[in-house]
Design a protein around this motif. Structure first.
Motif, PDB file in Angstrom:
ATOM      1  N   VAL A 177      -2.518  15.549  12.631  1.00  0.00           N
ATOM      2  CA  VAL A 177      -3.773  15.161  11.977  1.00  0.00           C
ATOM      3  C   VAL A 177      -3.752  13.678  11.621  1.00  0.00           C
ATOM      4  CG1 VAL A 177      -5.183  15.486   9.899  1.00  0.00           C
ATOM      5  CG2 VAL A 177      -4.262  17.473  11.110  1.00  0.00           C
ATOM      6  N   LEU A 178      -2.653  13.213  11.050  1.00  0.00           N
ATOM      7  CA  LEU A 178      -2.553  11.803  10.673  1.00  0.00           C
ATOM      8  C   LEU A 178      -2.529  10.899  11.904  1.00  0.00           C
ATOM      9  CD1 LEU A 178       0.016  12.069   7.747  1.00  0.00           C
ATOM     10  CD2 LEU A 178      -2.359  11.326   7.555  1.00  0.00           C
ATOM     11  N   ALA A 179      -1.805  11.304  12.939  1.00  0.00           N
ATOM     12  CA  ALA A 179      -1.699  10.482  14.142  1.00  0.00           C
ATOM     13  C   ALA A 179      -3.037  10.371  14.861  1.00  0.00           C
ATOM     14  CB  ALA A 179      -0.641  11.051  15.072  1.00  0.00           C
ATOM     15  N   ALA A 180      -3.866  11.414  14.770  1.00  0.00           N
ATOM     16  CA  ALA A 180      -5.187  11.360  15.393  1.00  0.00           C
ATOM     17  C   ALA A 180      -6.094  10.358  14.683  1.00  0.00           C
ATOM     18  CB  ALA A 180      -5.824  12.747  15.385  1.00  0.00           C
ATOM     19  N   HIS A 181      -5.787  10.109  13.419  1.00  0.00           N
ATOM     20  CA  HIS A 181      -6.560   9.126  12.635  1.00  0.00           C
ATOM     21  C   HIS A 181      -6.104   7.713  12.962  1.00  0.00           C
ATOM     22  CE1 HIS A 181      -7.114   6.881   8.695  1.00  0.00           C
ATOM     23  NE2 HIS A 181      -8.345   7.059   9.148  1.00  0.00           N
ATOM     24  N   THR A 182      -4.838   7.425  12.711  1.00  0.00           N
ATOM     25  CA  THR A 182      -4.191   6.174  13.121  1.00  0.00           C
ATOM     26  C   THR A 182      -2.718   6.489  13.387  1.00  0.00           C
ATOM     27  OG1 THR A 182      -3.718   5.563  10.819  1.00  0.00           O
ATOM     28  CG2 THR A 182      -5.717   4.628  11.815  1.00  0.00           C
ATOM     29  N   PRO A 183      -2.054   5.706  14.237  1.00  0.00           N
ATOM     30  CA  PRO A 183      -0.648   6.002  14.545  1.00  0.00           C
ATOM     31  C   PRO A 183       0.237   6.002  13.303  1.00  0.00           C
ATOM     32  CG  PRO A 183      -1.553   4.431  16.122  1.00  0.00           C
ATOM     33  CD  PRO A 183      -2.584   4.585  15.039  1.00  0.00           C
ATOM     34  N   PRO A 224       0.823  -1.215   0.000  1.00  0.00           N
ATOM     35  CA  PRO A 224       0.000   0.000   0.000  1.00  0.00           C
ATOM     36  C   PRO A 224       0.854   1.261   0.000  1.00  0.00           C
ATOM     37  CG  PRO A 224      -0.048  -1.065   2.151  1.00  0.00           C
ATOM     38  CD  PRO A 224       0.634  -2.017   1.213  1.00  0.00           C
ATOM     39  N   ALA A 225       0.343   2.299  -0.623  1.00  0.00           N
ATOM     40  CA  ALA A 225       1.030   3.587  -0.656  1.00  0.00           C
ATOM     41  C   ALA A 225       1.007   4.225   0.730  1.00  0.00           C
ATOM     42  CB  ALA A 225       0.342   4.505  -1.662  1.00  0.00           C
ATOM     43  N   PRO A 226       1.887   5.185   0.987  1.00  0.00           N
ATOM     44  CA  PRO A 226       1.804   5.934   2.245  1.00  0.00           C
ATOM     45  C   PRO A 226       0.518   6.751   2.289  1.00  0.00           C
ATOM     46  CG  PRO A 226       3.338   6.987   0.742  1.00  0.00           C
ATOM     47  CD  PRO A 226       2.967   5.681   0.121  1.00  0.00           C
ATOM     48  N   ARG A 227       0.161   7.193   3.472  1.00  0.00           N
ATOM     49  CA  ARG A 227      -1.068   7.986   3.599  1.00  0.00           C
ATOM     50  C   ARG A 227      -0.908   9.378   3.009  1.00  0.00           C
ATOM     51  NH1 ARG A 227      -3.001   7.898   9.606  1.00  0.00           N
ATOM     52  NH2 ARG A 227      -0.759   7.778  10.074  1.00  0.00           N
ATOM     53  N   THR A 231       3.346   5.033  11.285  1.00  0.00           N
ATOM     54  CA  THR A 231       4.215   3.849  11.350  1.00  0.00           C
ATOM     55  C   THR A 231       5.561   4.065  10.671  1.00  0.00           C
ATOM     56  OG1 THR A 231       3.189   2.967   9.334  1.00  0.00           O
ATOM     57  CG2 THR A 231       2.238   2.282  11.445  1.00  0.00           C
ATOM     58  N   ALA A 232       5.658   5.047   9.778  1.00  0.00           N
ATOM     59  CA  ALA A 232       6.927   5.305   9.090  1.00  0.00           C
ATOM     60  C   ALA A 232       6.891   6.696   8.480  1.00  0.00           C
ATOM     61  CB  ALA A 232       7.188   4.258   8.008  1.00  0.00           C
ATOM     62  N   GLU A 233       8.071   7.286   8.327  1.00  0.00           N
ATOM     63  CA  GLU A 233       8.195   8.602   7.709  1.00  0.00           C
ATOM     64  C   GLU A 233       9.591   8.732   7.116  1.00  0.00           C
ATOM     65  OE1 GLU A 233       8.029  13.399   8.854  1.00  0.00           O
ATOM     66  OE2 GLU A 233       7.436  11.879  10.328  1.00  0.00           O
ATOM     67  N   GLU A 234       9.681   9.305   5.922  1.00  0.00           N
ATOM     68  CA  GLU A 234      10.975   9.517   5.272  1.00  0.00           C
ATOM     69  C   GLU A 234      10.964  10.840   4.520  1.00  0.00           C
ATOM     70  OE1 GLU A 234      13.713   7.932   5.491  1.00  0.00           O
ATOM     71  OE2 GLU A 234      13.217   5.896   6.173  1.00  0.00           O
TER      72      GLU A 234
END
Length: 246
Positions: free
Chosen positions: A101-107, A43-46, A109-112
């Motif tokens: 905003v993203l963390a409030a939706h779901t944690p 899956p693509a990143p959010r 898991t990765a960032e680059e």
């Protein structure tokens, strides 16, 4: 024949299409990988944002709720355009708010984050670099046997190999691929690193891509100092920065 070099923003649009499979609304679905069916892709990143001095490009994954997308859209639209090129320390101004905003939706898991380059024409190609075919695939056996049988092997798209002592010691291949652009993937056997072999393989691969009418692109992470060194030695031209959050 290759057309004139696109603008920095156009390059980022081309790279975004090469990195991800999107739906007809431009929402991200999968990470593109040559040779694989969609049901086999990750899956693509959010969120993906490509930052350039000529404007930013952003995309959201297809399964994000509409209200979340609206909130993220407002933050991305408010992100200033780069006055010049960033360093690892220069994260997007709205990065913290976007993460919240993203963390409030779901944690998260990765960032680059990392720089994105185009490979200019005319980069010299050393003599010890070859394109892999059925006739010389044995060159991969010592250090890269998985490339012989992988779905995205040399049968699908060119692999350039720097050869030393009768074996490929560094390879450059199409990590991402569309009709318009190709994104370099590079691997070097550990004992042969920091000797210029990776740059040699990238140069030959880029020449092959240009012959096929595709723009050769190269990107990396800020933490990958060796990869950035390859870009400097080859004189790659930076056009922006990639940022994604899963």
């Amino acid at each position: 024949m290759m057309r004139d070099v696109p603008s920095d923003r156009e390059l980022m649009e081309l790279q975004t299409s090469a990195l991800f499979v999107s739906d007809r609304d431009g929402r991200l679905r999968f990470i593109r990988e040559p040779g694989y069916e969609e049901n086999e892709l990750d899956p693509a990143p959010r969120l993906f944002m490509g930052r350039t001095p000529e404007g930013n490009v952003w995309r959201f994954r297809h399964d994000l709720p509409a209200d979340l997308v609206r909130e993220l859209e407002d933050l991305c639209r408010a992100e200033p355009v780069l006055p010049g090129f960033t360093t690892a320390a220069d994260e997007p101004r709205n990065a913290a708010s976007i993460r919240d905003v993203l963390a409030a939706h779901t944690p998260i898991t990765a960032e680059e984050r990392g720089p994105a380059y185009r490979v200019p024409g005319g980069v010299p190609v050393p003599e010890n670099v070859v394109l892999i075919s059925e006739d010389n695939a044995h060159l991969l056996e010592a250090h890269f046997p998985w490339k012989i049988t992988s779905r995205a092997s040399f049968r699908f798209a060119p692999i350039a190999a720097a050869v030393k002592q009768g074996s490929a010691v560094s390879i450059c291949f199409c990590a991402r691929l569309t009709q318009d652009a190709a994104e370099a993937g590079v691997e070097t056997a550990e004992a042969f690193r920091r000797r210029g072999h990776a740059g040699a393989a990238v140069a030959r691969w880029a020449a092959a891509m240009r012959q096929l009418g595709r723009l050769p692109l190269y990107s990396t992470h800020w933490s990958n100092v060796a990869s950035q060194a390859v870009a400097r030695r080859l004189g790659l031209v930076r056009y922006g920065e990639d940022w994604w959050i899963a």
